[in-house]
Design an enzyme around this catalytic site. Structure first.
Site, PDB file in Angstrom:
ATOM      1  N   SER A  64     -20.016  17.997 -63.433  1.00 26.23           N
ATOM      2  CA  SER A  64     -19.737  17.653 -65.130  1.00 26.23           C
ATOM      3  C   SER A  64     -20.754  17.465 -65.674  1.00 26.23           C
ATOM      4  O   SER A  64     -21.074  17.863 -66.868  1.00 26.23           O
ATOM      5  CB  SER A  64     -18.347  17.214 -65.256  1.00 26.23           C
ATOM      6  OG  SER A  64     -17.751  17.854 -64.897  1.00 26.23           O
ATOM      7  N   ARG A  86     -23.486  19.305 -68.500  1.00 22.36           N
ATOM      8  CA  ARG A  86     -24.459  19.542 -69.582  1.00 22.36           C
ATOM      9  C   ARG A  86     -25.747  18.918 -70.483  1.00 22.36           C
ATOM     10  O   ARG A  86     -25.723  19.424 -71.330  1.00 22.36           O
ATOM     11  CB  ARG A  86     -22.753  18.415 -69.885  1.00 22.36           C
ATOM     12  CG  ARG A  86     -22.060  18.955 -70.252  1.00 22.36           C
ATOM     13  CD  ARG A  86     -20.398  17.828 -70.476  1.00 22.36           C
ATOM     14  NE  ARG A  86     -18.711  17.924 -70.747  1.00 22.36           N
ATOM     15  CZ  ARG A  86     -18.213  17.894 -69.866  1.00 22.36           C
ATOM     16  NH1 ARG A  86     -18.644  18.795 -68.647  1.00 22.36           N
ATOM     17  NH2 ARG A  86     -17.262  18.652 -69.864  1.00 22.36           N
ATOM     18  N   ARG A 107      -9.393  33.751 -64.017  1.00 23.61           N
ATOM     19  CA  ARG A 107      -9.015  32.503 -64.423  1.00 23.61           C
ATOM     20  C   ARG A 107      -8.958  32.966 -66.233  1.00 23.61           C
ATOM     21  O   ARG A 107      -9.553  33.683 -66.669  1.00 23.61           O
ATOM     22  CB  ARG A 107     -10.467  31.649 -64.557  1.00 23.61           C
ATOM     23  CG  ARG A 107     -10.107  31.112 -63.145  1.00 23.61           C
ATOM     24  CD  ARG A 107     -11.455  30.549 -62.394  1.00 23.61           C
ATOM     25  NE  ARG A 107     -10.595  28.788 -63.357  1.00 23.61           N
ATOM     26  CZ  ARG A 107     -10.811  27.862 -63.287  1.00 23.61           C
ATOM     27  NH1 ARG A 107     -12.812  27.575 -62.641  1.00 23.61           N
ATOM     28  NH2 ARG A 107     -11.242  26.466 -63.264  1.00 23.61           N
ATOM     29  N   ASP A 161      -9.060  17.023 -60.718  1.00 23.29           N
ATOM     30  CA  ASP A 161      -9.640  17.952 -59.872  1.00 23.29           C
ATOM     31  C   ASP A 161      -9.659  16.714 -58.570  1.00 23.29           C
ATOM     32  O   ASP A 161      -9.535  17.270 -57.640  1.00 23.29           O
ATOM     33  CB  ASP A 161     -11.305  18.005 -60.078  1.00 23.29           C
ATOM     34  CG  ASP A 161     -11.322  18.663 -60.742  1.00 23.29           C
ATOM     35  OD1 ASP A 161     -10.758  19.870 -61.248  1.00 23.29           O
ATOM     36  OD2 ASP A 161     -12.198  18.445 -61.475  1.00 23.29           O
ATOM     37  N   ARG A 188      -4.159  25.829 -57.563  1.00 25.53           N
ATOM     38  CA  ARG A 188      -3.880  24.929 -56.308  1.00 25.53           C
ATOM     39  C   ARG A 188      -2.959  24.273 -56.087  1.00 25.53           C
ATOM     40  O   ARG A 188      -2.586  23.853 -54.834  1.00 25.53           O
ATOM     41  CB  ARG A 188      -5.362  23.839 -56.942  1.00 25.53           C
ATOM     42  CG  ARG A 188      -6.788  23.766 -56.700  1.00 25.53           C
ATOM     43  CD  ARG A 188      -7.510  22.991 -56.745  1.00 25.53           C
ATOM     44  NE  ARG A 188      -8.758  23.670 -56.667  1.00 25.53           N
ATOM     45  CZ  ARG A 188     -10.519  23.154 -57.603  1.00 25.53           C
ATOM     46  NH1 ARG A 188     -10.061  21.676 -58.663  1.00 25.53           N
ATOM     47  NH2 ARG A 188     -11.610  23.571 -56.954  1.00 25.53           N
ATOM     48  N   ARG A 227     -13.208  22.681 -53.446  1.00 23.72           N
ATOM     49  CA  ARG A 227     -12.341  21.420 -52.867  1.00 23.72           C
ATOM     50  C   ARG A 227     -11.276  21.408 -52.175  1.00 23.72           C
ATOM     51  O   ARG A 227     -10.725  20.494 -51.563  1.00 23.72           O
ATOM     52  CB  ARG A 227     -11.608  20.939 -54.418  1.00 23.72           C
ATOM     53  CG  ARG A 227     -13.082  20.179 -55.514  1.00 23.72           C
ATOM     54  CD  ARG A 227     -12.075  19.428 -56.430  1.00 23.72           C
ATOM     55  NE  ARG A 227     -12.924  19.422 -57.646  1.00 23.72           N
ATOM     56  CZ  ARG A 227     -14.476  18.905 -57.072  1.00 23.72           C
ATOM     57  NH1 ARG A 227     -14.834  17.966 -56.564  1.00 23.72           N
ATOM     58  NH2 ARG A 227     -15.166  19.359 -58.437  1.00 23.72           N
TER      59      ARG A 227
HETATM   60  C1  S3P Z   1     -14.463  20.081 -66.815  1.00 24.76           C
HETATM   61  C2  S3P Z   1     -13.226  19.992 -66.989  1.00 24.76           C
HETATM   62  C3  S3P Z   1     -12.341  20.073 -66.229  1.00 24.76           C
HETATM   63  C4  S3P Z   1     -12.363  20.550 -64.433  1.00 24.76           C
HETATM   64  C5  S3P Z   1     -13.940  20.946 -64.117  1.00 24.76           C
HETATM   65  C6  S3P Z   1     -14.193  20.465 -64.608  1.00 24.76           C
HETATM   66  C7  S3P Z   1     -15.563  19.437 -67.025  1.00 24.76           C
HETATM   67  O1  S3P Z   1     -11.747  21.283 -66.224  1.00 24.76           O
HETATM   68  O2  S3P Z   1     -11.386  20.667 -63.416  1.00 24.76           O
HETATM   69  O3  S3P Z   1     -13.550  20.709 -61.826  1.00 24.76           O
HETATM   70  O4  S3P Z   1     -16.353  19.966 -66.428  1.00 24.76           O
HETATM   71  O5  S3P Z   1     -14.889  19.840 -68.613  1.00 24.76           O
HETATM   72  P1  S3P Z   1     -10.432  21.095 -67.519  1.00 24.76           P
HETATM   73  O6  S3P Z   1     -11.124  20.655 -68.304  1.00 24.76           O
HETATM   74  O7  S3P Z   1      -9.939  22.985 -67.993  1.00 24.76           O
HETATM   75  O8  S3P Z   1      -8.907  21.160 -67.369  1.00 24.76           O
END
Ligand code: S3P
Length: 432
Positions: free
Chosen positions: A24, A28, A123, A317, A348, A390
């Site tokens: 994440s 970013r 998705r 996750d 999942r 995962r």
């Molecule tokens: C993430 C947010 C989560 C997570 C994903 C990464 C992110 O998803 O499941 O693997 O980097 O903001 P959601 O925000 O849709 O729950």
């Protein structure tokens, strides 16, 4: 599609590993580096396929990005420096790339088309395209903007106050990234708190963001300045070895440099509640940056628990590997309020229940989660990641509990977030 035969005769994991960069935060760091003015240096960047998709999309948007092992140098040009891409932007398997990128593109006065792999094509996207359209972006896609391919023409946008129906950092971040370019104030009020890496990164890049409980606001027209980002290890990757250390006999593993952002540490709370022998050595706690520490886990006597409510976004996750953990705990574990699992890289709930059942686990699906009973030693068999990183890693750890061979189909998916996964697993086995 490759199949990996997994047979672990030596039932013990010992030693330490440095966990790869947080997915994440790596995504970013590229995005903020691109929309900030001046250079950004990133260390500890995750060289997983998802983050490399983000790098390639921003290169197509005209940003020069130099990559040297896990170090990135991004030549940011500010929001206005992004250029209309000549080709379709392909996000691969990455939900974070497509959803956050849509927020950035919402404020840019040009056209882009976004596609991804088969999983991305299933998705839901209206969770971001609806609020971004409300702000003024013109977006369309298959089934009224729900699925890729998506096309977007951004431009002048206005701030909104938005109540997302689900706690999602991807939705929140997308709207905040659009809000940084919109007229006026943009506010997101979540039903539960999701990960806050975007909020922290806005501050690290010299921007302003206001937080008050579940409410987060940004003012439009801010200029961000390039900086240096140190990406901590990914607790979601560490989770596989945290669980392995707890359930494989005679094990002791130290995971170095793990990100300990409280919006991500639900798995630690759950493991402690289940009785895990786990110690944490916190190394840095600067509230504006990302907290980091080392975690040591030893083989543990575990008991079942109930997991639900506002902890779910803090461990969403990690649920596949928590399900495996629960097969080795005494009694029953109930996971509830986790509908969001159905719209991850795979459904999942289905993939965890179906694949673990093939190895003899006592697990059943519910409408919003699963129920797991103590299952003891697992059996061998042929299982598949179904293209979900995962699920693949969880099944490889499950193979450690089996005295027979496990065949893991579609193992390549693991490189989405943890390319060195098998290397690290073998390292811990040799250290015994
Ligand atoms: C993430 C947010 C989560 C997570 C994903 C990464 C992110 O998803 O499941 O693997 O980097 O903001 P959601 O925000 O849709 O729950």
């Amino acid at each position: 599609m490759g199949t990996q035969a997994l047979k672990y005769n030596q039932n013990s994991l010992n030693g330490e590993i440095v966990v790869p960069g947080d997915k994440s935060i790596s995504h970013r760091s590229v995005m903020f580096g691109a929309i900030a003015e001046g250079q950004t240096t990133v260390t500890g960047f995750l060289l997983g396929e998802d983050c490399l998709s983000t790098v390639s999309c921003f290169r197509q948007l005209g940003i020069e990005i130099e990559l040297d092992k896990d170090k990135l140098l991004i030549h940011g040009k500010g929001f206005k420096g992004l250029k209309e891409p000549n080709e379709v932007l392909n996000v691969g398997n990455s939900g974070t790339t497509i959803r956050l990128l849509m927020g950035i593109l919402a404020g840019r006065p040009f056209h882009s088309t976004l596609i991804g792999d088969e999983s991305i094509g299933k998705r839901p996207m209206t969770r971001v395209t609806n609020p971004l359209s409300q702000m003024g972006a013109r977006i369309d896609g298959r089934q009224n903007g729900e699925y890729t391919p998506l096309s977007i023409r951004g431009g002048e946008t206005k701030g909104i106050t938005y109540h997302p129906p689900v706690a999602s950092a991807q939705v929140k971040s997308s709207i905040l990234l659009a809000g940084l370019q919109a007229e006026g104030t943009t506010t997101v009020i979540e039903p539960e708190k999701s990960r806050d890496h975007t909020e922290r990164m806005i501050r690290q890049f010299g921007g302003k963001v206001e937080e008050d409980g579940l409410r987060v606001s940004v003012i439009g027209g801010q200029t961000l300045k390039g900086t240096t980002i140190h990406v901590p290890g990914d607790i979601s990757s560490a989770a596989f070895f945290l669980v392995a250390g707890a359930i494989v006999p005679n094990s002791c593993i130290t995971l170095k440099n793990v990100g300990l952002n409280p919006t991500r540490t639900g798995i630690i709370d759950v493991m402690q509640e289940m009785g895990a022998d786990l110690t944490i050595d916190v190394k840095s706690e600067d509230p504006n940056v990302e907290p980091v520490g080392d975690i040591t886990i030893k083989t543990s006597n575990l008991k079942g628990t109930t997991i639900g409510g506002d902890i779910i976004p803090r461990l969403i996750d990690e649920i596949p590997i928590i399900a495996l953990l629960a097969t080795q705990a005494q009694g029953e574990t109930v996971i509830q309020d986790a509908h969001e699992l159905k719209v991850k890289e795979t459904n999942r709930i289905d993939t965890v229940v179906n694949e673990l059942s093939k190895l003899g686990a006592k697990i059943s699906a519910t409408e919003d989660g699963m129920i797991i009973q103590s299952s003891g030693t697992l059996s061998g068999g042929t299982v598949s990641s179904h293209g979900d990183h995962r699920i693949g890693m969880m099944l490889a750890i499950a193979a450690l509990l089996s005295d027979q061979e496990v065949f893991l189909e579609d193992k390549e998916a693991i490189s989405v977030s943890y390319p060195q996964f098998f290397e690290h697993l073998n390292q811990l086995l040799i250290n015994e």
